[in-house]
Write an enzyme that holds these catalytic residues in place. Sequence first.
Site, short mmCIF file in Angstrom:
data_model
loop_
_atom_site.label_atom_id
_atom_site.label_comp_id
_atom_site.label_asym_id
_atom_site.label_seq_id
_atom_site.Cartn_x
_atom_site.Cartn_y
_atom_site.Cartn_z
N ASP A 9 0.99 -1.06 -0.27
CA ASP A 9 0.65 -0.01 -0.23
C ASP A 9 0.86 1.31 0.15
O ASP A 9 2.06 1.11 0.27
CB ASP A 9 -1.20 -0.04 1.31
CG ASP A 9 -1.83 1.68 1.57
OD1 ASP A 9 -2.57 1.45 0.45
OD2 ASP A 9 -1.71 1.97 2.29
N ASP A 11 0.47 4.78 0.49
CA ASP A 11 -0.36 5.98 1.44
C ASP A 11 -0.32 5.24 3.21
O ASP A 11 -1.08 4.91 3.68
CB ASP A 11 -1.01 6.86 1.81
CG ASP A 11 -0.78 8.17 0.42
OD1 ASP A 11 0.19 8.05 0.01
OD2 ASP A 11 -2.11 7.52 -0.78
#
Length: 193
Positions: A9, A11
Amino acid sequence: MAVKAIFLDKDGTLIDDVPYNVDPSRIALYRGAARALRKLARLDYRFFVVSNQPGVGHGLFSEAALRAAGQRVAELLVREHLSLDGFYYCPHHPGAALPNYALACECRKPAPGMLLRAAAEHDVDLGASWMIGDILHDVEAGKRAGCRTLLLDNGNETEWQLYGPRVPDLIAPGWGSVAALIAHADRARSAKR
């Protein structure tokens, strides 16, 4: 020959979480991420970002700006002697302001579409791969794609609805323990074979 991957992922996991940020000057690797990824690279993992980016659909930034942010992430990794093999993002959101992006899709996590696409394009062995994220949607996407999963428990998950595909294989309190946990799980899996 199929490769094994670490799906990341973006952020709050790979980079510091600055909401809707595509400004390259404000993008920084999450503390401890580079060191852990270097250890995982020595275990022959390749790295792919898979990121929900509804800011595109809400009209907050363009896909071109997002691609520039992805290039910045790749540059930061190169500085750490790492390479990014793919940058995948979902610009959609069912409630997006821009009609072309207002849809329920198969790429928006917790759906597994981005991971499946990366696997098809790069000959990734999903069963030998990991999804690392900071919320349970990341975990669910990884599980639904057939990966093992690690939740980076850095305070970003707020719902904690653990069931079925939302139960991570591993939980790490920060990047400092990620490589060791994955290496140990890989050794245990090999020993069972």
